[in-house]
Write an enzyme that holds these catalytic residues in place. Structure first.
Site, PDB file in Angstrom:
ATOM      1  N   CYS A 101       0.883  -1.053   0.021  1.00 22.19           N
ATOM      2  CA  CYS A 101      -0.080   0.118  -0.111  1.00 22.19           C
ATOM      3  C   CYS A 101       0.731   1.333  -0.164  1.00 22.19           C
ATOM      4  O   CYS A 101       0.638   2.126  -0.738  1.00 22.19           O
ATOM      5  CB  CYS A 101      -0.908  -0.121   1.060  1.00 22.19           C
ATOM      6  SG  CYS A 101      -0.295   0.056   2.896  1.00 22.19           S
ATOM      7  N   HIS A 143      -2.742   1.380   6.688  1.00 24.74           N
ATOM      8  CA  HIS A 143      -2.867   1.230   5.421  1.00 24.74           C
ATOM      9  C   HIS A 143      -3.136   2.536   4.813  1.00 24.74           C
ATOM     10  O   HIS A 143      -3.633   3.496   5.532  1.00 24.74           O
ATOM     11  CB  HIS A 143      -4.497   0.572   5.104  1.00 24.74           C
ATOM     12  CG  HIS A 143      -4.598   0.163   3.997  1.00 24.74           C
ATOM     13  ND1 HIS A 143      -3.878  -0.774   3.375  1.00 24.74           N
ATOM     14  CD2 HIS A 143      -5.458   0.500   2.976  1.00 24.74           C
ATOM     15  CE1 HIS A 143      -4.206  -0.943   1.819  1.00 24.74           C
ATOM     16  NE2 HIS A 143      -5.295  -0.142   1.713  1.00 24.74           N
ATOM     17  N   HIS A 145      -5.651   1.714  -4.440  1.00 29.34           N
ATOM     18  CA  HIS A 145      -4.819   1.398  -3.302  1.00 29.34           C
ATOM     19  C   HIS A 145      -4.275  -0.077  -3.504  1.00 29.34           C
ATOM     20  O   HIS A 145      -5.017  -0.928  -4.552  1.00 29.34           O
ATOM     21  CB  HIS A 145      -5.615   1.500  -1.901  1.00 29.34           C
ATOM     22  CG  HIS A 145      -6.695   0.210  -1.785  1.00 29.34           C
ATOM     23  ND1 HIS A 145      -6.992  -0.119  -0.483  1.00 29.34           N
ATOM     24  CD2 HIS A 145      -7.571  -0.112  -2.593  1.00 29.34           C
ATOM     25  CE1 HIS A 145      -7.933  -0.922  -0.667  1.00 29.34           C
ATOM     26  NE2 HIS A 145      -8.407  -0.886  -1.835  1.00 29.34           N
TER      27      HIS A 145
END
Length: 358
Positions: A273, A321, A333
């Site tokens: 990520c 994240h 993402h």
């Protein structure tokens, strides 16, 4: 007569077993107990009920989340290890350069030493300065007071250089120790990631094909979007991007759609990520730090209601994240292992904050 009858009915007194007889008796007794237990079921631990599909899915979700947390820690440790490596290399090079200069200065004393040797009067200070033992030189540098003017200047120069080399080497030793600690930390995080992902795969393998498909579908819903969007041009023009660099970052992220998630990866063929957001902004000429918990401080914080394309959006309480906002409540993402880079809504994970890259 009665006494005789009573004594006749007494049981003979038994002697305890000893030696091999005792071992034989104990073996028979244990065997009998085991047989009885197997027949009656006495003492057998009840079998634990198999976990439900929902329990398996929840545990897999936790393992993937924990693996992502460990991945960000791994990324941070890797970055610090790389910095420590560069520092050690720079210090080693500096020590080598200073040693070369020291040798040059010592060579300048060579002619003096040769002349004095021929005259039979080699100054002890010169002997010491030309020694291969810097520590001994520093400890006995009082000889400088007895040297002539020219010799004294050269010898003091040597003393300064030896001191600096010693300090540089000490710093290199300290950085080498730090590097060893970083590498140990890397191994620990790498092991944690692999262990959690292996356990997640093991649990998924206990599901039927239908259950696994249902899990993947629900996981996509929880982590944003369905399969990676095939239409990459749908939101390619980032209307409202604050500047051209943000537009470039969003364009890069669109180009990464469909590429796999791989922990620790920063592209060009796979990403995790924070690796994706770092690479997207690098394409726009901006250097971001490597991890989620450092990227959140890489610009100005913005409210969720003020998000613009190119902003970094962060999730979970541990800032584990990150995605790249593209407008319309959507982001691009890299979700998790097995889920490629994709477009997803930002409202399906716990929102933790957002940053506009400076």
């Amino acid at each position: 007569m009665a006494a005789h009858r009573r004594s006749a009915h007494r049981k003979p007194k038994q002697r305890p077993f000893t030696g091999s007889a005792a071992r034989t008796a104990a073996t028979l007794a244990l065997a009998g107990a085991a047989t009885a237990g197997s027949v009656t079921g006495a003492g057998a631990a009840p079998a634990e009920p198999a976990p439900t599909t929902a329990q398996v899915q929840a545990k897999v979700d936790r393992l993937y989340h924990d693996a992502e947390v460990a991945t960000e820690k791994y990324n941070g440790a890797k970055e610090k290890a790389a910095a420590a490596t560069r520092t050690v290399e720079a210090l080693t090079d500096e020590a080598a350069r200073r040693t070369d200069r020291l040798n040059t200065t010592r060579n300048a004393l060579g002619s003096l030493a040769t002349a004095q040797y021929r005259g039979g009067t080699l100054d002890p200070a010169l002997q010491l300065a030309l020694s291969s033992d810097p520590d001994a030189y520093l400890q006995r540098a009082s000889y400088l007071d007895r040297a002539g003017d020219r010799q004294s200047g050269l010898l003091r120069n040597i003393k300064r250089q030896v001191s600096r080399i010693t300090r540089v080497k000490d710093r290199a030793d300290q950085e080498t120790e730090r590097l060893a600690a970083r590498r140990t930390e890397l191994r620990e995080h790498r092991t944690a990631i692999r262990t959690k992902l292996t356990e997640a795969r093991r649990l998924l393998d206990t599901l039927t094909a239908g259950e696994r498909a249902a899990y993947e579908s629900s996981a996509d819903a929880r982590h944003g979007g369905g399969p990676a969007h095939a239409d990459r041009s749908a939101t390619r023009a980032p209307v409202g991007a604050p500047d051209s660099r943000a537009a470039q970052a969003v364009a890069f992220a669109h180009g990464a759609i469909g590429k796999p998630y791989v922990w620790g990866a920063t592209g060009p063929n796979a990403f995790d990520c924070s690796g994706l957001t770092q690479a997207a902004w690098k394409a726009a000429g901006v250097s971001l730090p490597r991890t989620t918990y450092t990227q959140i401080n890489a610009g100005a914080r913005v409210a969720r209601s003020e998000l613009a394309p190119g902003d970094l959006v962060f999730f979970y309480s541990g800032i584990s994240h990150v995605g790249l906002y593209i407008g319309g409540g959507q982001m691009i993402h890299a979700p998790r292992p097995g889920a490629p880079v994709r477009i997803a809504p930002i409202d399906q994970m716990p929102f933790a904050g957002a940053t506009r890259v400076a």
